[in-house]
Design a protein around this motif. Structure first.
Motif, PDB file in Angstrom:
ATOM      1  N   GLY A 206     -15.427  -6.144   2.556  1.00 23.12           N
ATOM      2  CA  GLY A 206     -14.733  -5.955   1.242  1.00 23.12           C
ATOM      3  C   GLY A 206     -15.026  -6.404  -0.193  1.00 23.12           C
ATOM      4  O   GLY A 206     -15.692  -7.298  -0.169  1.00 23.12           O
TER       5      GLY A 206
ATOM      6  N   PHE B 216      -5.844 -12.314  -0.675  1.00 23.25           N
ATOM      7  CA  PHE B 216      -6.581 -11.494   0.005  1.00 23.25           C
ATOM      8  C   PHE B 216      -7.722 -11.630   0.575  1.00 23.25           C
ATOM      9  O   PHE B 216      -8.325 -11.005   1.441  1.00 23.25           O
ATOM     10  CB  PHE B 216      -6.337 -10.110  -0.838  1.00 23.25           C
TER      11      PHE B 216
ATOM     12  N   ALA C 235      -4.483  -4.024   6.971  1.00 22.79           N
ATOM     13  CA  ALA C 235      -3.236  -3.798   5.826  1.00 22.79           C
ATOM     14  C   ALA C 235      -2.308  -4.965   6.181  1.00 22.79           C
ATOM     15  O   ALA C 235      -1.390  -5.372   5.241  1.00 22.79           O
ATOM     16  CB  ALA C 235      -2.591  -2.418   5.988  1.00 22.79           C
TER      17      ALA C 235
ATOM     18  N   ALA D 277      -9.097  -5.475  -3.256  1.00 26.19           N
ATOM     19  CA  ALA D 277      -8.761  -5.687  -1.466  1.00 26.19           C
ATOM     20  C   ALA D 277      -8.448  -4.229  -1.149  1.00 26.19           C
ATOM     21  O   ALA D 277      -8.606  -4.298   0.095  1.00 26.19           O
ATOM     22  CB  ALA D 277      -7.378  -6.544  -1.573  1.00 26.19           C
ATOM     23  N   GLY D 278      -8.310  -3.161  -1.770  1.00 28.93           N
ATOM     24  CA  GLY D 278      -8.478  -2.093  -1.302  1.00 28.93           C
ATOM     25  C   GLY D 278      -9.747  -1.230  -0.994  1.00 28.93           C
ATOM     26  O   GLY D 278      -9.854  -0.101  -0.787  1.00 28.93           O
TER      27      GLY D 278
ATOM     28  N   ARG E 253      -9.388  -7.426   4.305  1.00 29.47           N
ATOM     29  CA  ARG E 253      -9.076  -6.205   3.716  1.00 29.47           C
ATOM     30  C   ARG E 253     -10.577  -5.676   3.269  1.00 29.47           C
ATOM     31  O   ARG E 253     -11.648  -6.509   3.093  1.00 29.47           O
ATOM     32  CB  ARG E 253      -8.599  -6.472   2.280  1.00 29.47           C
ATOM     33  N   PRO E 254     -10.623  -4.355   3.394  1.00 25.56           N
ATOM     34  CA  PRO E 254      -9.344  -3.464   3.114  1.00 25.56           C
ATOM     35  C   PRO E 254      -9.058  -2.694   4.728  1.00 25.56           C
ATOM     36  O   PRO E 254      -8.343  -1.873   4.551  1.00 25.56           O
ATOM     37  CB  PRO E 254     -10.084  -2.273   2.207  1.00 25.56           C
TER      38      PRO E 254
END
Length: 490
Positions: free
Chosen positions: A224, A249, A450, A186-187, A446-447
């Motif tokens: 993402g 997510f 937030a 997800a980041g 995501r990302p």
């Protein structure tokens, strides 16, 4: 293959319209008539541009820039009064009007829109799979068509390091739980996942880059990794994650939630005025520009089914927090071309239906029987992210000449179909381009966000009744049309 403009048919005797925002705005602020300006410049049917044209956007842009009211002249009452005025005639506006009439069949309803078509907007997000990929010259120096539906297709790719596309990859996050792996994904964008986690060759990342473009309007530099996994992109097989149990997510689209509202038929029960951009909504009065003057109608209730980012310019007195939330709804630009072929035989001989391009202007070509081709281009500058990239890409799109759009259509069809006997000068009967600077609605994912999925969301702050005004539209989330009707019916 490199063809001259003459070979592509660009020398054919058709008028090509280059009618940009500056010309249209100049007509509006001087009290002129955009409709007449366009009529004087209209081309034959061989090449047509629709959608977010200069004339459709001239008034909204003048409002945004603070130039409209300086030259608009006094408002002129029409003497008309309606139980409901709907601002926006796309799917959401038609759905809102239909829902209102279902509940209040005797009411008078008016739908206003700045475009010249009712209920027609850019395509909604839809998951598509190509059965061939054109590894094009912009990416690899020469055009190579690879049929991905045939066995051993990865071996025919014109670059090395393709093991990631062919074999089962390892577990990139050994020792982490499924939830932790999903949070790591997800980041990252998918391009970052390929480069930084998988160590993929740059040619592999380039090959995968436009996978997300037809559905999302931006490429994998903005898409993402968590949604790439949920969609089934390469590289995730060794993680041991169950795609039948998607992550919290994952975006609403990947989770199968939401989607475009169902546009119901108005059946003549509502009045519709096209090419009539709304310029003010206040105190039971809606004002719109008819090409000559600012006209007003009375409204007992108003549903704003237009772009959320436009609302702050239409409704005075909105609280600052709500205005800021509405302006965060930045839409993704998209261009769609519909080509009618005089003879579809070349495409049939090609033996594929859907082709993804890795780096050309039009990222998608699709045969639409009996004699059509649909192309998509995604102007978003994906390396900047969905929001900043959409703003930059929209600016570039509105500066792109219609001649360039036509040239790239002809050029790419010639490169794709030329080897099987296609003549771009003689085999194209008509090209219609829908240019949507404000196409796909924003989606929390995501990302980039937030606060997703736990909230609070800007759309929550933007929604809600304001006097006798309610906000609907795809920017406001699924079901906003029904919610807006319910809010005004209380």
């Amino acid at each position: 293959m490199s063809l001259s403009s003459r070979d592509l048919g660009m020398d054919l005797p058709i008028t090509r319209r280059d009618f940009f925002d500056g010309i249209a705005v100049g007509c509006v602020i001087a009290g002129g008539t955009p409709g007449k300006a366009e009529a004087a410049a209209d081309p034959p049917a061989a090449f047509t541009v629709r959608g977010d044209t200069g004339e459709a956007l001239s008034v909204p842009h003048a409002l945004r820039d603070g130039r409209f009211w300086e030259h608009a002249g006094p408002e002129v009452p029409t003497g008309e009064s309606y139980d409901l005025v709907v601002v926006g005639g796309g799917r959401s506006g038609v759905s809102a009007a239909s829902e209102w009439l279902r509940r209040h069949p005797r009411d008078r309803v008016l739908v206003l829109d700045n475009h010249d078509e009712l209920g027609v907007r850019a395509p909604a997000r839809r998951r598509v799979r190509a059965d061939a990929v054109m590894c094009d010259a912009a990416s690899y120096g020469t055009d190579t068509l690879v049929r991905t539906s045939s066995p051993g297709w990865a071996e025919r790719l014109p670059f090395s390091g393709r093991e990631l596309l062919r074999d089962d990859p390892p577990d990139w996050f050994p020792g982490l739980s499924a939830e932790d792996k999903q949070e790591r994904l997800a980041g990252l964008t998918y391009s970052e996942f390929l480069r930084e986690v998988c160590g993929a060759h740059p040619d592999v990342e380039r090959f995968c880059r436009t996978m997300s473009s037809p559905e999302w309007g931006y490429d994998t530099r903005a898409f993402g990794a968590i949604d790439a996994w949920g969609t089934g992109y390469p590289g995730f097989g060794g993680l041991g994650l169950d795609r039948e149990k998607l992550s919290r997510f994952n975006s609403p689209t990947v989770r199968g939630q939401g989607g475009p509202p169902q546009a119901l038929a108005l059946d003549g029960r509502a009045r519709v005025r096209l090419s009539s951009p709304v310029v003010s909504v206040r105190d039971g009065v809606v004002a719109y520009f008819d090409g000559h003057r600012v006209m007003t109608v009375g409204a007992q209730a108003v549903i704003l089914a237009c772009w959320s980012a436009v609302v702050p310019y239409l409704v005075p007195g909105l609280p600052d927090g709500r205005r800021a939330a509405l302006r965060q709804a930045v839409r993704v630009p998209l261009v769609e071309a519909a080509v009618r072929l005089r003879d579809p035989g070349a495409w049939r001989r090609l033996g594929v239906r859907r082709v993804r391009w890795t780096g050309a202007y039009w990222c998608w070509c699709e045969f639409t029987p009996p004699d059509g081709v649909r192309l998509l281009a995604t102007p978003c500058r994906s390396e900047l992210g969905p929001v900043a990239g959409s703003v930059a890409g929209r600016r570039e799109l509105f500066a792109t000449s219609y001649e360039m759009l036509e040239h790239t259509v002809r050029d790419q069809l010639a490169r794709l179909l030329g080897p099987v006997g296609f003549d771009p000068g003689g085999d194209i009967a008509a090209i219609t381009v829908h240019r949507w600077g404000h196409a796909l609605p924003p989606e929390y994912c995501r990302p980039w966000h937030a606060f997703y999925p736990d909230g609070p969301f800007p759309s929550d702050a933007a929604r809600g009744r304001f006097g006798r005004i309610a906000i609907a539209g795809s920017d406001a989330g699924p079901g906003s049309e029904v919610r807006a009707v319910e809010e005004l019916s209380r």
